[in-house]
Scaffold this motif. Structure first.
Motif, PDB file in Angstrom:
ATOM      1  N   LEU A 258       0.925  -1.359  -0.006  1.00  0.00           N
ATOM      2  CA  LEU A 258      -0.127   0.014  -0.097  1.00  0.00           C
ATOM      3  C   LEU A 258       0.856   1.367   0.110  1.00  0.00           C
ATOM      4  O   LEU A 258       0.483   2.232  -0.647  1.00  0.00           O
ATOM      5  N   GLU A 259       1.841   1.150   0.691  1.00  0.00           N
ATOM      6  CA  GLU A 259       2.966   2.501   0.644  1.00  0.00           C
ATOM      7  C   GLU A 259       3.502   2.673  -0.695  1.00  0.00           C
ATOM      8  O   GLU A 259       3.449   3.767  -1.317  1.00  0.00           O
ATOM      9  N   ILE A 260       3.787   1.540  -1.411  1.00  0.00           N
ATOM     10  CA  ILE A 260       4.293   1.650  -2.960  1.00  0.00           C
ATOM     11  C   ILE A 260       3.122   2.473  -3.603  1.00  0.00           C
ATOM     12  O   ILE A 260       3.446   3.470  -4.486  1.00  0.00           O
ATOM     13  N   LEU A 261       2.120   2.064  -3.475  1.00  0.00           N
ATOM     14  CA  LEU A 261       0.732   2.451  -4.413  1.00  0.00           C
ATOM     15  C   LEU A 261       0.511   3.784  -4.069  1.00  0.00           C
ATOM     16  O   LEU A 261       0.190   4.398  -4.956  1.00  0.00           O
ATOM     17  N   ASN A 262       0.267   3.950  -2.674  1.00  0.00           N
ATOM     18  CA  ASN A 262       0.171   5.303  -2.619  1.00  0.00           C
ATOM     19  C   ASN A 262       1.013   6.497  -2.969  1.00  0.00           C
ATOM     20  O   ASN A 262       0.863   7.492  -3.399  1.00  0.00           O
ATOM     21  N   ARG A 263       2.419   6.239  -2.754  1.00  0.00           N
ATOM     22  CA  ARG A 263       3.325   6.855  -3.273  1.00  0.00           C
ATOM     23  C   ARG A 263       3.324   7.213  -4.768  1.00  0.00           C
ATOM     24  O   ARG A 263       3.712   8.326  -5.217  1.00  0.00           O
ATOM     25  N   LEU A 268       2.440  10.660  -9.088  1.00  0.00           N
ATOM     26  CA  LEU A 268       1.887  10.808 -10.574  1.00  0.00           C
ATOM     27  C   LEU A 268       0.742  12.064 -10.635  1.00  0.00           C
ATOM     28  O   LEU A 268       0.615  12.710 -11.610  1.00  0.00           O
ATOM     29  N   GLU A 269       0.223  12.126  -9.569  1.00  0.00           N
ATOM     30  CA  GLU A 269      -0.926  13.446  -9.416  1.00  0.00           C
ATOM     31  C   GLU A 269      -0.224  14.657  -9.484  1.00  0.00           C
ATOM     32  O   GLU A 269      -0.462  15.435 -10.243  1.00  0.00           O
ATOM     33  N   GLY A 306      14.877  10.931  -5.568  1.00  0.00           N
ATOM     34  CA  GLY A 306      13.850  10.912  -4.641  1.00  0.00           C
ATOM     35  C   GLY A 306      12.494  10.456  -5.176  1.00  0.00           C
ATOM     36  O   GLY A 306      11.378  10.428  -4.462  1.00  0.00           O
ATOM     37  N   SER A 307      12.519  10.270  -6.578  1.00  0.00           N
ATOM     38  CA  SER A 307      11.266   9.834  -7.088  1.00  0.00           C
ATOM     39  C   SER A 307      10.887   8.380  -7.457  1.00  0.00           C
ATOM     40  O   SER A 307      11.863   7.755  -8.125  1.00  0.00           O
ATOM     41  N   LEU A 308       9.884   7.711  -6.996  1.00  0.00           N
ATOM     42  CA  LEU A 308       9.278   6.693  -7.177  1.00  0.00           C
ATOM     43  C   LEU A 308       9.162   6.244  -8.892  1.00  0.00           C
ATOM     44  O   LEU A 308       9.239   5.289  -9.367  1.00  0.00           O
ATOM     45  N   VAL A 309       8.468   7.234  -9.258  1.00  0.00           N
ATOM     46  CA  VAL A 309       8.211   7.209 -10.781  1.00  0.00           C
ATOM     47  C   VAL A 309       9.670   7.313 -11.476  1.00  0.00           C
ATOM     48  O   VAL A 309       9.547   6.243 -12.447  1.00  0.00           O
ATOM     49  N   SER A 310      10.463   7.846 -11.378  1.00  0.00           N
ATOM     50  CA  SER A 310      11.907   7.872 -11.949  1.00  0.00           C
ATOM     51  C   SER A 310      12.413   6.256 -11.587  1.00  0.00           C
ATOM     52  O   SER A 310      13.155   5.773 -12.614  1.00  0.00           O
ATOM     53  N   TYR A 311      12.372   5.748 -10.360  1.00  0.00           N
ATOM     54  CA  TYR A 311      12.735   4.469 -10.154  1.00  0.00           C
ATOM     55  C   TYR A 311      12.258   3.511 -10.924  1.00  0.00           C
ATOM     56  O   TYR A 311      12.750   2.526 -11.652  1.00  0.00           O
ATOM     57  N   PRO A 320      13.590   5.137  -3.454  1.00  0.00           N
ATOM     58  CA  PRO A 320      13.542   6.114  -2.611  1.00  0.00           C
ATOM     59  C   PRO A 320      12.518   5.620  -1.182  1.00  0.00           C
ATOM     60  O   PRO A 320      13.032   6.563  -0.180  1.00  0.00           O
ATOM     61  N   LEU A 321      11.862   4.763  -1.101  1.00  0.00           N
ATOM     62  CA  LEU A 321      11.294   4.361  -0.223  1.00  0.00           C
ATOM     63  C   LEU A 321      12.122   3.805   0.961  1.00  0.00           C
ATOM     64  O   LEU A 321      12.058   4.026   2.044  1.00  0.00           O
ATOM     65  N   SER A 322      13.072   2.757   0.438  1.00  0.00           N
ATOM     66  CA  SER A 322      13.945   1.983   1.482  1.00  0.00           C
ATOM     67  C   SER A 322      14.927   3.184   2.139  1.00  0.00           C
ATOM     68  O   SER A 322      15.538   3.020   2.963  1.00  0.00           O
ATOM     69  N   HIS A 323      15.197   4.361   1.258  1.00  0.00           N
ATOM     70  CA  HIS A 323      16.361   5.233   1.818  1.00  0.00           C
ATOM     71  C   HIS A 323      15.739   6.446   2.385  1.00  0.00           C
ATOM     72  O   HIS A 323      16.199   7.396   2.663  1.00  0.00           O
ATOM     73  N   GLY A 324      14.148   6.595   2.470  1.00  0.00           N
ATOM     74  CA  GLY A 324      13.572   7.637   2.871  1.00  0.00           C
ATOM     75  C   GLY A 324      13.656   8.944   2.409  1.00  0.00           C
ATOM     76  O   GLY A 324      13.677   9.982   2.819  1.00  0.00           O
TER      77      GLY A 324
END
Length: 922
Positions: A258-263, A268-269, A306-311, A320-324
């Motif tokens: 859920l953390e990944i999906l929310n991020r 994207l928004e 710091g971007s999950l989209v870029s990852y 970015p999540l594992s590194h805060g």
């Protein structure tokens, strides 16, 4: 009001000393309101001039001065855009490669002004008026000062502006001589009078014909973002980005929490709300091309990590999540600005990415960003000294005394002792910082939604577009900028991966606690390791003893001029600190032992204690980093009110503000530390596990000969030996071979990469070269005499039959019988390779750290020696350099034996002294 339209700025390279801010201030003080820039053959300064003029309440006219062919001669004409269409016309002219003609420059949206110092014959003047211009204006000198004839139509006062202060006239004339211009041909400049006084010098009957056309509102493009479209509509781009992100997340993660999906949804928004879906598609497409072509891509750089989209898109290789890491540090919805994703690539293949952009978007829509080399302190000292006739030896002496970053004022006293008139130092200081030559930015590329000439001017270099404007102006005009950086480290990685069969390794699959890598880092064995090979950072590594990849990221963040003051405090806390100890800030950042290291930590503290959103916290971070007094006072009031509103005592709120403002001096971007720290860790991993291949790749990518000599010495000291270049065994570059490193063919002076490639490819396709004649018949004519001679001088034929016949001039490609006349011998290393041949000699020195016990280490060394029997003595050395041999113990000097010694706890280094031989032994 009468426009003043003959201004040249410093962008008229080596033709003007006029600078924007002081120049426009002077014009405003004199009462001029309409001012026009028309630099020599460039529009590079147009955006700056427009912006700075409007900031002072002045109306800018934007133009350019061109040398135009008219019949059998050329004449300087100044063209000014009256409309946005006129601006586009001028931009198009900048791309021209043919001489300018009146037919080519004509446009109904352009005013043309011809200079009186290049008079036109009546026939040419009338002919010019027959062309389709908005207006044709002549420049008139006051009667009695030059040509006294009355104007033939619209006219303007002739008053060239090449400096803003009359005291700069001497510097202006010296500058022109630096540019190779005859000072006798320069206009005689006079101090500019106020406008009424200037006009009073002309007959009243002329005044009714003064050109006073209403100036254009603005001709430059607005600052709206100008993004190429990857799809037909914004909605399609949004859907395409969402689809690619989902595919990428499924590749990256075995299970989407859920953390990944929310991020994902949050990012994207924000991206969609700012209109940047297309931007991410463009960058992702470029990175995908690089990966498909096996071009090494960096893990990320700057806040983009710091971007999950870029990852998910593969633009970065950092989770970015594992590194805060915080997305708003990269893209803030409260601050609409173009995303800034810097991309690192294998520096040898960076050009392929630019070529791809040209193919993908159109050659007329892609341009490298121009820049200007300036008259730096050393350069201007030399240039002015040359023009003034100062003795070259004295000029060299002064230039050598200027350290990097210093200006001419630091050596003014020394200059005045040589030139007692003071002219050398005064002129040098006036010219320092002016543009000296046009160049190309090391990384920046512009991609436009249409032909670039529709927005900004470009010129052509080797057939390709290069912007005349520099990066800041391009960004202000809303153009998409991509930074494609060539990083030598990635070239090293690519070569090591290819040599070891590990091509395409992802940092995500790397063991972050690999013991061999951590030992290497802990003993400071980091020569040639990205970001970690300086003496100071080696000391930090030895004190910190990294226990994970995360620790390496912290080292990258700490070893900076600001944070360095915190290192001793950080190390003390690392040795003894319990989470929860300390003040409010300390309890919120346990991962760095209660010490603020990263900017993202500051954002988190502000969010937790003051209730700011992530976007507000990022704006706060930016505000305190700028150190603007008024802005700081505003932020201070707002923050303290928020803290007190959440129950904090006023004194505690004031103390928190003090800590935060102190942190502004040394906070580091955690996203960048994570990206580059992980890259440093991976380089260390390859060095620890594949030292031969690592050093071969490192040597292959070094161009500086002094650094190359130092590196081969380090390699030899570690026990690794070299094979000399050989026509049948050497690769193009240095390669690992049978426990040694073979010198590559391209390392031989006089042998290019292309020549070495021809030799190796022919050998791979048709087999080894049997003898000299076989080599010459197969590739000799392609290579040419000089390359063949360089290889022969290097002894590359020493191991083939018929080696060493030294042919006479012009006989290289004649058929000859083998005679084997040359005896295998020695070859001058420096003239062949640029460095002296390193040979390790003497005992093995084992350097201990301060805590190591001599007896304990000696016992472990003795055990290693049993497995590596040999005859060389071993000396244990303290950090202070005191050596003590281990009696009765000798061992082999093979590099693996020395590597085993370095793995012993308490050992910092193991190696031998190096002698440099003049000749390559055979």
């Amino acid at each position: 009001m009468t426009p003043l339209l003959n201004i040249w700025s410093g962008y008229s390279v080596l033709r003007s000393t006029w600078r924007f801010e002081p120049g426009l201030n002077a014009l405003a003080r004199l009462g001029y309101r309409h001012v026009g820039l028309a630099d020599w053959e460039t529009l590079a300064g147009a955006e700056i001039f427009d912006r700075e003029a409007r900031a002072r309440g002045l109306t800018p006219w934007i133009g350019v001065t061109l040398n135009v062919h008219m019949e059998s001669d050329t004449h300087p004409l100044r063209l000014y855009a009256m409309t946005p269409q006129g601006w586009r016309h001028l931009c198009g002219l900048m791309e021209a490669t043919d001489p300018y003609t009146v037919a080519a420059i004509q446009s109904p949206d352009v005013v043309v002004v011809w200079a009186k110092d290049s008079p036109l014959a009546p026939g040419l003047w009338e002919g010019l008026r027959d062309y389709h211009f908005f207006a044709v204006v002549e420049e008139m000198w006051p009667p009695g000062e030059a040509v006294a004839q009355a104007p033939r139509g619209w006219w303007l006062p002739a008053w060239p502006i090449r400096w803003h202060d009359p005291r700069d006239d001497d510097a202006y004339r010296v500058l022109a001589q630096i540019g190779g211009h005859d000072p006798r041909t320069l206009p005689q400049l006079q101090p500019l009078p106020p406008e009424p006084e200037l006009l009073s010098r002309y007959p009243l009957e002329w005044h009714k014909h003064i050109f006073q056309e209403k100036p254009p509102e603005t001709v430059l493009p607005n600052g709206d973002f100008k993004l190429p479209r990857s799809n037909e509509s914004v909605d399609e781009e949004r859907q395409a980005l969402k689809r690619l992100v989902d595919q990428g997340l499924n590749r990256r993660f075995s299970y989407l929490t859920l953390e990944i999906l929310n991020r994902r949804d949050q990012e994207l928004e924000i991206i969609d709300s700012l209109g940047f879906s297309g931007y991410f598609l463009i960058v992702a497409d470029l990175v995908q091309f690089a990966r498909e072509c096996n071009i090494r891509v960096g893990p990320g750089r700057g806040s983009a990590a710091g971007s999950l989209v870029s990852y998910a898109l593969g633009i970065t290789d950092i989770d970015p999540l594992s590194h805060g890491l915080i997305f708003e540090r990269f893209l803030n919805p409260a601050r609409k600005s173009m995303p800034d994703i810097d991309l690192d690539f294998d520096y040898e293949r960076r050009y392929e990415l630019i070529e791809y952009l040209r193919r993908r978007w159109g050659a007329d829509r892609v341009a490298q960003i121009g820049t200007f080399g300036t008259l730096g302190a050393r350069a201007v000292t030399r240039d002015v000294g040359r023009v003034l006739g100062i003795a070259p030896a004295l000029v060299d002496q002064v230039a050598a005394a200027i350290a990097p970053g210093q200006d001419v004022s630091r050596v003014a006293e020394q200059m005045n002792k040589i030139d007692e008139s003071g002219r050398w130092s005064q002129v040098s200081q006036k010219l320092e910082g002016l543009p000296r030559h046009a160049s190309i930015h090391a990384a920046g590329v512009i991609v436009a939604p249409g032909p670039i000439r529709n927005w900004v001017p470009c010129h052509r270099e080797e057939g390709h577009l290069v912007t005349q404007m520099e990066m800041v102006s391009l960004e202000r005009l809303g153009l998409l900028k991509l930074d494609l950086l060539g990083l030598r480290t990635l070239t090293v990685l690519q070569q090591v991966e290819e040599a070891t069969g590990t091509t395409g390794r992802s940092l995500a699959t790397l063991d972050p606690r690999d013991s061999k890598t951590l030992k290497l880092l802990g003993r400071g064995d980091t020569e040639a390791v990205f970001q970690l090979d300086g003496a100071g950072v080696v000391e930090l590594l030895r004190a910190l003893r990294p226990q994970s990849m995360e620790d390496v990221m912290t080292v990258v963040a700490l070893y900076r001029p600001g944070p360095m003051d915190n290192i001793s405090r950080f190390l003390a806390r690392r040795r003894q600190w319990r989470p929860g100890e300390g003040d409010r800030i300390a309890r919120l950042v346990p991962e760095t032992y209660g010490i603020l290291v990263y900017q993202e930590q500051l954002m988190m503290v502000i969010r937790e204690l003051a209730g700011y959103t992530w976007a507000e916290a990022d704006l706060f971070r930016r505000a305190i980093s700028k150190k603007d007094r008024a802005l700081l006072d505003s932020e201070r009031s707002r923050l303290i009110a928020a803290l007190e509103g959440r129950g904090m005592e006023p004194s505690a709120a004031q103390e928190l503000w003090r800590q935060i403002t102190a942190f502004a001096d040394y906070g580091f971007n955690k996203s960048h530390a994570a990206a580059y720290g992980s890259l440093s860790y991976y380089v260390a991993y390859l060095k620890a596990h594949h030292p031969l291949e690592f050093w071969a790749a490192e040597l292959s990518t070094l161009a500086d000969l002094a650094r190359l000599q130092k590196t081969v010495d380090i390699v030899a000291a570690s026990g690794i030996e070299f094979y000399p270049p050989d026509i049948n065994r050497s690769g193009i570059r240095y390669v690992a071979e049978s426990g040694r490193i073979r010198v590559g063919l391209a390392a031989v002076r006089g042998v290019t990469q292309e020549a070495a490639t021809i030799i190796v490819h022919d050998r791979e396709n048709r087999g080894l070269y049997r003898n000299w004649d076989d080599f010459i018949s197969r590739v000799g004519r392609k290579l040419g005499e000089r390359v063949c001679e360089a290889l022969d001088d290097a002894g590359a034929f020493a191991e083939v039959a018929g080696n060493g016949r030294k042919p006479t001039q012009m006989s290289w490609f004649e058929d000859r019988e083998e005679d084997g006349s040359r005896v295998r011998g020695k070859f001058d290393a420096r003239s062949i390779l640029g460095w002296r041949w390193p040979v390790a000699v003497g005992p093995i020195y084992v350097r201990l750290d301060a805590q190591a016990q001599w007896e304990s280490v000696a016992e472990q060394v003795a055990r290693v020696a049993k497995d590596w029997r040999g005859s060389e003595a071993i000396v244990l050395a303290t950090p202070e350099g005191r050596g003590r041999p281990i009696p009765g113990i000798t061992m082999d000097t093979h590099w693996q034996a020395l590597a085993t010694l370095r793995e012993i706890d308490g050992v910092l280094a193991a190696g031998r002294q190096v002698e440099r031989l003049k000749e390559v032994p055979r």
